[in-house]
Structures are given as structure tokens and as C-alpha cells.
Write a protein that holds these residues in place. Structure first.
Motif: not given
Ligand code: NAP
Length: 303
Positions: A42-48, A247-248
Motif C-alpha cells: 500500500g501507499d500509506d505516507p507514514a509507512s513509506q 507535521a508537528i
């Protein structure tokens, strides 16, 4: 009281240097290069971002790494076939499947498919069991990072009252097991709090060491900690964005207020986070040595 700010960034840097040297020696003496395969579905940004920084750290330390980025539609048999292939690949000593997986894939089936000897996350039930009986091959990365932070900051764990808030399978439960072992860097009295705990503050107020892994911004407030305690904040919460779109982040502890009361505390970011990744590198090195039948040197890192 001026609290010691425990810098995970600095401690992780020291460990990286130690590992880099050990990996170079392994290559020279044994012609052996540790190898890590990461699998992302998948393409979850955090996982990437996580997978990307693992590959970057491998490169910096001299570990061979392979990325397997699969589409979100990948079905379970395809993923299991890839894991089977990686299990048999002699270049690969560690396999990391980035969690969470898409809903249509059964996470347990996937974790069970990884050869326990290559399970550098330490999530396979065989490795969970070995940890529980005090004979681990691999310690899970975040709990191990926390234990190392405490040891290397000179915090006395043996005999301490430790209160862990959060009982996840990746942080709270394994950490509780590790810290209660009758071993150096452990031997604590451990209490674990969760949503079924009727009065969390009652427990945290009597703790010498509080470790918080909930995912709730600023949950632990100054009135919940005793003077002179040590506080480890595992939480990573995204509470907004900077003007530049970054991200904060904030932890599970009200850092500014709690730091006025305690002996030592970890910041977010720059506390537990950087430790998790170096412990993954340590496990990959260990996996390579085990695969090559090289005796494990005297344990330098925690239990
Ligand atoms: P998780 O699987 O969501 O588990 C959270 C735990 O906290 C659960 O045991 C839950 O209790 C408990 N909890 C949640 N809200 C609570 C409340 N109001 N009162 C009491 N207990 C409560 O989380 P996780 O994966 O362990 O992660 C926790 C945090 O650590 C997250 O912010 C995550 O991003 C961060 N994290 C950081 C790293 C790192 O390397 N820095 C690594 C892993 C996780 P129940 O069991 O009763 O539901």
C-alpha cells in the motif's frame, strides 16, 4: 529541578557507530554482509517514510537492503509467496513487513509465515515466547530501544517501580516482560496500565520510571508524576502542520510541565523514535551472525 533530557538522537548515534564498526569487521573477517528485506503493502505516507529511513540507515551502516513495495490491492497469497522466497534467500537475514497491513490481509498469517530466525521485528510467536522465558534471540525494536536509553542514561532499573501505560503487542507487553526478567538492565517491579485500569494516576504517581505508549497527546500531566521520576515518552502524535507543511509532533506526555518535576525525560521527537531503527539494524546484524553460525559475542546491548 532541572531534568536531564535523554537524547535518543545522541544515544542512537553512538550505537550506529558501534554497529558500523562491527559490520565492517564482519565483512573483513568473514566476508559476510547482513541483509534486510522490507515489505510494504500500500501507499500509506507514514509507512513509506519509515521504510525509506530503514533503507537509508542500512546503506549508512553497510547493511544490504532490498525494498519490496507492493500495491494496496496485493492479495494474501502473493504476499505469502514473497515471504517464502525471502525466507529461502541466503542474502536476506532479516525480513520486516511494515505494519499495518491493508484490511483484506490477515496480519497473523503474515507474521507466522516469516521464518523466526529472520524475524528481526521479534513479533513471531516463537520469538515472543523466547522473550517471555528470558531467552530471546531478538528483542522487539522499540522496547529494546527504550531499555537501552535507560541503561545508557545511567537510570537504575533493578529494584525500580516501573509503570508502563499502554499494553500493545509491540510496545507495552514485550517491554513489561523484558523489564521484569531477573537480569542486568531489568529486574524491576512492573505494573501495566490500560483502558481497564480504574485509576492510572494512582499507579504513575508511585512510579520511579514511567513509560508511556498510548497515542494520546499530553495524556500524562505533571500532577500524575512524582518528583524525581524518570519519564520515557513513546507516543508520536501528529497535532498539526507547520507553514511549510511539515507535521508537528507531540508525545503522550505534557513535556513542558512534566520536565519541571522529574529527574529525566525523553523529548518527542528525538527520544525513543531514533532508537527503534538502530535496534532493527542490531537485530539484522545478529540474524546474519546466527545464520553464519558465528558465536554471539558477549551481549553489549541490554539483556
Ligand atoms: P496501540 O496498539 O494503539 O496501543 C495503545 C495502548 O494504549 C492500548 O493498550 C490501550 O489500551 C492504551 N490506551 C489508549 N488510550 C488509553 C487511555 N485513555 N487510558 C488508558 N490506556 C489507554 O499503540 P502502540 O502501537 O503501542 O503505540 C502507542 C504510541 O506509541 C503511538 O503514539 C505510536 O505512534 C507510538 N509508537 C512509537 C514508536 C517509536 O518508535 N517511537 C514505536 C511504536 C509506537 P487497551 O489495550 O485497553 O485498548
Amino acid at each position: 529541578m532541572t531534568a536531564q533530557i535523554i537524547s535518543g538522537t545522541e544515544i542512537a548515534k553512538q550505537i550506529r557507530e558501534e554497529l558500523k564498526q562491527e559490520i565492517a569487521e564482519l565483512r573483513q573477517k568473514h566476508n559476510l554482509v547482513p541483509g534486510l528485506a522490507t515489505v510494504l503493502v500500500g501507499d500509506d505516507p507514514a509507512s513509506q517514510v519509515y521504510v525509506g529511513s530503514k533503507a537509508k540507515t542500512c546503506k549508512a551502516l553497510g547493511i544490504y537492503s532490498e525494498r519490496h513495495d507492493l500495491s494496496a490491492e496485493t492479495d494474501e497469497p502473493t504476499l505469502l509467496a514473497l515471504i517464502d522466497r525471502l525466507n529461502k534467500d541466503p542474502k536476506i537475514h532479516g525480513i520486516l513487513v511494515q505494519l499495518p497491513l491493508p484490511k483484506h490481509i490477515n496480519e497473523t498469517n503474515v507474521l507466522l509465515a516469516i521464518d523466526p530466525k529472520k524475524d528481526v521485528d521479534g513479533f513471531h510467536p516463537v520469538n515472543v515466547g523466547k522473550l517471555m522465558i528470558g531467552e530471546p534471540d531478538y528483542l522487539p525494536c522499540t522496547p529494546h530501544g527504550i531499555q537501552e536509553l535507560l541503561i545508557r542514561s545511567g537510570v537504575k532499573i533493578s529494584g525500580a517501580e516501573v509503570v508502563i501505560v499502554g499494553r500493545s503487542n509491540i510496545v507495552g507487553k514485550p517491554l513489561a516482560n523484558m523489564l521484569l526478567q531477573k537480569k542486568a538492565g531489568a529486574n524491576a517491579t512492573v505494573t501495566v496500565c490500560h483502558t481497564g485500569t480504574s485509576d492510572i494516576a494512582f499507579h504513575t504517581r508511585r512510579a520511579d520510571i514511567i513509560i508511556v505508549a498510548l497515542g494520546k497527546p499530553k495524556f500524562i500531566t505533571a500532577d500524575m508524576v512524582k518528583e524525581g521520576a524518570v519519564v520515557i515518552d513513546v507516543g508520536v502524535n501528529r497535532i498539526g502542520k507547520t507553514a511549510e507543511g511539515k507535521a508537528i509532533l507531540c508525545g503522550d506526555v505534557d513535556f513542558d510541565a512534566v520536565k519541571e518535576k522529574v529527574k529525566a525525560i525523553t523529548p518527542v521527537p528525538g527520544g525513543v523514535g531514533p532508537m527503534t531503527i538502530v535496534m532493527l539494524m542490531l537485530n539484522t546484524l545478529k540474524a546474519a551472525k546466527m545464520a553464519a553460525g558465528l558465536a554471539q559475542e558477549e551481549v553489549k546491548y541490554g539483556i
